[in-house]
Design a protein around this motif. Structure first.
Motif, short mmCIF file in Angstrom:
data_model
loop_
_atom_site.label_atom_id
_atom_site.label_comp_id
_atom_site.label_asym_id
_atom_site.label_seq_id
_atom_site.Cartn_x
_atom_site.Cartn_y
_atom_site.Cartn_z
N GLU A 20 5.87 4.81 10.09
CA GLU A 20 5.44 6.06 10.71
C GLU A 20 4.16 6.59 10.04
O GLU A 20 3.20 6.97 10.71
N ILE A 21 4.21 6.56 8.72
CA ILE A 21 3.02 6.99 7.97
C ILE A 21 1.87 6.01 8.22
O ILE A 21 0.71 6.42 8.37
N SER A 22 2.20 4.76 8.27
CA SER A 22 1.17 3.75 8.51
C SER A 22 0.42 4.04 9.80
O SER A 22 -0.82 3.96 9.85
N ALA A 23 1.14 4.40 10.84
CA ALA A 23 0.51 4.70 12.13
C ALA A 23 -0.44 5.90 12.01
O ALA A 23 -1.57 5.88 12.51
N LYS A 24 0.01 6.93 11.31
CA LYS A 24 -0.85 8.10 11.12
C LYS A 24 -2.10 7.73 10.30
O LYS A 24 -3.19 8.22 10.54
N THR A 25 -1.89 6.89 9.32
CA THR A 25 -3.02 6.48 8.48
C THR A 25 -4.03 5.70 9.30
O THR A 25 -5.25 5.83 9.10
N GLU A 26 -3.54 4.92 10.24
CA GLU A 26 -4.48 4.17 11.08
C GLU A 26 -5.40 5.10 11.85
O GLU A 26 -6.60 4.84 12.00
N GLU A 27 -4.85 6.20 12.33
CA GLU A 27 -5.69 7.19 13.03
C GLU A 27 -6.78 7.74 12.12
O GLU A 27 -7.96 7.83 12.47
N TYR A 28 -6.33 8.11 10.90
CA TYR A 28 -7.26 8.63 9.90
C TYR A 28 -8.36 7.62 9.62
O TYR A 28 -9.56 7.94 9.58
N LEU A 29 -7.93 6.40 9.47
CA LEU A 29 -8.86 5.33 9.11
C LEU A 29 -9.88 5.09 10.23
O LEU A 29 -11.08 4.90 9.99
N THR A 30 -9.39 5.12 11.46
CA THR A 30 -10.28 4.94 12.60
C THR A 30 -11.35 6.03 12.61
O THR A 30 -12.53 5.77 12.86
N THR A 34 0.85 -1.18 0.00
CA THR A 34 0.00 0.00 0.00
C THR A 34 0.89 1.24 0.00
O THR A 34 1.63 1.47 0.94
N LYS A 35 0.81 2.01 -1.04
CA LYS A 35 1.65 3.21 -1.13
C LYS A 35 0.91 4.43 -0.60
O LYS A 35 1.53 5.34 -0.07
N GLN A 36 -0.38 4.43 -0.75
CA GLN A 36 -1.16 5.61 -0.37
C GLN A 36 -2.53 5.20 0.13
O GLN A 36 -3.14 4.26 -0.39
N ILE A 37 -2.99 5.90 1.18
CA ILE A 37 -4.39 5.81 1.62
C ILE A 37 -4.82 7.23 1.93
O ILE A 37 -4.18 7.92 2.73
N GLY A 38 -5.89 7.67 1.27
CA GLY A 38 -6.32 9.06 1.45
C GLY A 38 -5.17 10.00 1.14
O GLY A 38 -4.52 9.91 0.10
N GLU A 39 -4.88 10.89 2.08
CA GLU A 39 -3.81 11.88 1.88
C GLU A 39 -2.44 11.32 2.26
O GLU A 39 -1.43 12.01 2.08
N PHE A 40 -2.41 10.15 2.80
CA PHE A 40 -1.18 9.63 3.39
C PHE A 40 -0.43 8.71 2.43
O PHE A 40 -0.95 7.69 1.99
N SER A 41 0.81 9.11 2.12
CA SER A 41 1.62 8.32 1.19
C SER A 41 2.93 7.92 1.84
O SER A 41 3.54 8.71 2.58
#
Lengths: 368, 368, 368, 368
Positions: free
Chosen positions: A185-195, A156-163
């Motif tokens: 690091e980005i993955s962790a931030k993306t998890e917050e967004y996803l939640t 996964t390279k990108q989810i929403g705004e997070f790459s």
């Protein structure tokens, strides 16, 4: 030509609906003599199956594969390999309601338009479960590629705004992230967004990158069966994919020739190499020996729990609230499908490529 | 399977090299009874041919098509239609120098890697002239589509940083711009940019958008032969294309389900319609009756006149300065090729779609 | 799928009508590096062309082939080879009369039934001239086979009641007989018979035998693409063929297992051989290393000069007397077509057979 | 292209070995809306299965089919139909001996030559059990044909010296004969002959005739996909078939044009008909509306209980005595397979034929 057969010489024929008796695939054209066990297949199905993280449907599916043919004494025989995963967790009752309306973003309406009616249980043939057959066949293709020194890695390279940032260290981290995003690091931030989005009863889109290493130069057929064309077809044939790009991809629209042309040089082993790889490992539809790089745009899961306006089969407008179990993000599981579809294209083209040169054919048949 | 045949039931088989005797195509599977003249084909070849503006190579090529078979008394007979454009302007002497090295961004190296040698004159089979066969076949497909109420319009949406604004009025302005950019204000600015890049002996990339109107709902085969998958293959098979997207395309990566799902409604005629078209007219690989929208990323012409580093066939590094006649921008001509490849995909899927329903087949054969 | 493309990896796409501008074929999938000239093709076309003896139409056709693509510096490049024979001797005026009725034994009625109308000039696409494309493509296939040690010989085995005796010495005598009947004594008697039938304004049927030597064991794909199945399709696709048999053929109906089973033994070189060849070189659809033997039943030329009853397009009964130039016997020329169609099948299966075994694929790609 | 997929638009993909877990087939391209149950399939499998008479192996096989996909609420959905018959009666122990040698008349040697090794249990993929997949798919094709008014009848025409007389009354008697020989007097005599041959531990060959009624005129594609060519391929792809003929078949070799040409006339309904049917219902590769008549030569079962000379895998000569359960005559069961393979060809060509005419395509899509 109802569209469930892919490939020219390594051919796969998939079948099965979400809530039918099972899902499966027949692989015709696998060479004889490849060691193959159900475990070889199962490990890819396990990466694809639901319930691995809190970001995928908690549906309990064993997704256990059985190989029904084509193997003898642990090796492929050269005859068709039939693989089946029986469905175990489907409760059709869940779906009686959706029979009457068209879910936005789904294929309900278009299946009805095409066939006059549809198997509405869980999406039927257009369900994500259809990819089980692809992944099972892809597992064989990946095993063949390994024998030929070719490896495939998608993430996964990108989810929403997070790459993922370009400098992440890829392979070893992919499986450490529940999103299969190796930049942890980005993955962790993306998890917050996803939640947050899950709380909003919404879903998110993203992008998958796939890298092929070890591909020999010279593979791919000019004109209509260019390697990138066949890859593009295979990738876009995955349900949620809305775009595919190779190498620099859409960025080429803003580039000049002097920026985009990859300079050739001779490496220390005397081989032709490119200093950059804007081409993504393919020139003129033929592999150049560099990594093949492709990216797929994945749309957000259309099944969201918010109330949505839509229409009924009887032509009346209505509001629907989708229930059931749906992934708010499909990239982590789709990564495996992208690898599989890439592998199927590569094996087919590698096999077709064996007849490109008369001298090599003569050599194959012991003539000089 | 050397890759020069496309389609399942409407099949085209192209042939020819840039500096061979000619370029051509055989169309097998054109139904009988379609009025067809050489003029029907010529008008598309004329839109494709070089020398139309100062932004394309001034090479004088008549590109006059001859139809050699498949027509009787002005109509197609149902048998193969063979079309030929003889090459007239090729001077092989121009190309003797490039025989020895690999041009960056071109297929010189990969053809050598695949076949052991190559027809180096003007790119041989990987020349842009190869698209003549596609356009000639596409012209027939477009004519069939017109009979079925389907129209295709492609145009240059972007060159470098310059993009048509969404509110341009499209079709009538396309041919007014030498760049086939219907937003004429932007087109004018782009011309300045292009003139500058030509001075710098550089070339530019861009993006083409293609819109299909009038497509009936229900066309496309699930799984591997999804309408978008076949379109993607056809579009990426065009030489310079590095990416393709449908509807919202790569933008879906940043969207949520609630944004991306197109709401269904019932229009005044009682038909199922969508309020938005993020899907690009295709849901689950099947047309939904809305406009089909796709975009292709086109890389900058690899032939630039700046000095470039590269290697020779003998494995030595060298500097090259490409001569000859090359378009600094290919979008204006590639627009016609995108239309052709789109048309070929649509006709094939429309024909395949005729066997989707038993009741319609029985009706076709006069049974009830 | 209008049926003019054959082959899976060595693919030929033929086109052209008897009285159109020309006849031709595109070969896609010929490997690179095969020396090929127009003379290589012409010698087979010369064997096929009319006017060679008094038993074929005296029509003057040069049938001169031009190669338009796919060759560079005397060798195939791996890209499509387009070959054309322009029609020179057609006078459409000859045929205006037959437009209105259906010739018995011809495809006039069925073309009308299929397409609604037809190119009635000289049979259009169903003319024997259509085989020019087959023979031109077959000439390339035969050249490839020679490189692989495989040779094909076809000859007229039977005309009417007259059959070659089994002990004739074949190859050297074939071209000595104007009927391509290598049993020259029988050939002479057959000529008398034929002369008589020509006086009676009649035509005669016959049988062609084709023998393939040097075919390696192990070629052919099980189940639907058995080597004999593909050969059968290719042979029956020749216009006048009404039956095909392999090895003992129809005689097996009267045999027992103990008679028909070929006993295996080990020859002096330690190879597996069969004492007899009732199998005709194919067991289970796969070549066994023995000669492949097939026979094709050829119907009498339907164009005869006697008065015949038939019907008009308007649905009225009528009497017709066919004029023009027609072979009273087509076996001598059809022999070349049988060789060509056999060669096309063999090359395709030899190429497909290269992907049967993982160890050989790994070896091809330099892996161990 | 390992050969287990047949058809262009109605495509079947078969799999399975005699002593594997099961045998099956996936049908891709069956139109939606056809009522289909397991009973529809089972009745054909029951006609094919062993143990029906004393002339077939007494092996107890239920051969019960399961449909795993593609049906919803009793109708086909247009998506792939997967059908499976699990193997129940196989005891691999029976076969350990044959692993080491090559049975005469079988594919043991050629499978080894092709793949390097083989699944030797009961013939593996080359077993007669492989035809279960064909018959299951054929059952669907036959059901489609019935909807289109087309019926197929095959029967045993000849066994050894015994042939049905031309004046037998066919259909109603076929199932009354244990040999499926409708001339019951001849059938009785043939039973005596067969009993004698069984005592001699031998097997017998024969011939099957297949008659198709109700086929509309105009079906079949010219040149390579002629209706008879596709039928020939399908029929010869059946394991024991050594020849196929259409209409007058091999008898044409001894006929003259005036004998063989079928005279056209206008029947009382004003339709074009032929007074005779030497053409076997096909002219120029296209159906003429008359009965399609084809015959297949079936070799004697190669498994006989007499001692036979052969060789081992290690290259030594040996004597073998085959044990187990084998049909002394396969025509009665092969009749069902011939019907199935005929049906598959016809459905495919009927579907392909829907795109032959522009006016009918426009009509299909509601254009005029």
């Amino acid at each position: 030509m109802a569209g469930s057969i892919a490939g020219e010489v390594f051919r796969v024929s998939t079948w099965g609906e979400s809530h039918g008796k099972g899902i499966g695939v027949v692989v015709d054209g696998c060479p004889a003599g490849l060691e193959l066990t159900e475990e070889d297949i199962q490990k890819y199905l396990d990466r694809r199956k639901p319930g691995q993280t809190k970001y995928s449907t908690p549906r309990k599916e064993g997704d256990e594969v059985q190989i029904l043919s084509g193997i003898f004494e642990g090796k492929t025989t050269g005859t068709p390999i039939s693989m089946v995963v029986m469905n175990t967790s489907q409760k059709s009752a869940d779906y009686s309601e959706i029979a009457g309306y068209y879910r936005p973003g789904h294929a309900d309406y278009t299946f009805d338009a095409k066939y006059g009616f549809r198997d509405y249980r869980g999406g039927g043939r257009s369900s994500g479960r259809e990819t089980i057959g692809r992944v099972a066949a892809g597992a064989i293709a990946i095993k063949i590629l390994e024998k030929l020194g070719v490896t495939i890695t998608a993430y996964t390279k990108q989810i929403g705004e997070f790459s993922c940032r370009p400098d992440f260290s890829a392979r070893e981290n992919i499986e450490k992230s529940p999103l299969r995003m190796p930049d942890l690091e980005i993955s962790a931030k993306t998890e917050e967004y996803l939640t947050q989005k899950m709380k909003e009863m919404d879903s998110v889109g993203g992008m998958i990158e796939c890298i092929v290493s070890g591909m020999p130069a010279g593979i791919g057929e000019p004109v209509f069966d260019k390697l990138d064309a066949v890859l593009a077809r295979n990738i876009v044939s995955i349900g949620a994919v809305k775009g595919v790009e190779i190498g620099a991809g859409f960025a080429v629209a803003g580039m000049t020739g002097s920026q985009n042309n990859d300079e050739f040089y001779i490496n220390e082993s005397g081989c032709v190499k490119k200093r950059t790889n804007f081409a993504g490992g393919i020139l003129g539809g033929i592999s150049d020996g560099d990594d093949i790089v492709l990216r797929a745009a994945i749309k957000p899961t259309p099944s969201i729990f918010q109330s949505q306006k839509t229409v009924t089969r009887q032509g009346e407008e209505t509001c629907v609230q989708i229930k059931g179990r749906h992934d708010p993000v499909i990239m982590p599981r789709a990564v495996v499908v992208v690898e599989a579809m890439t592998a199927l294209a590569l094996v087919d083209e590698l096999f077709l490529g064996m007849t490109s040169r008369m001298d090599k054919i003569m050599n194959y048949y012991g003539r000089k």
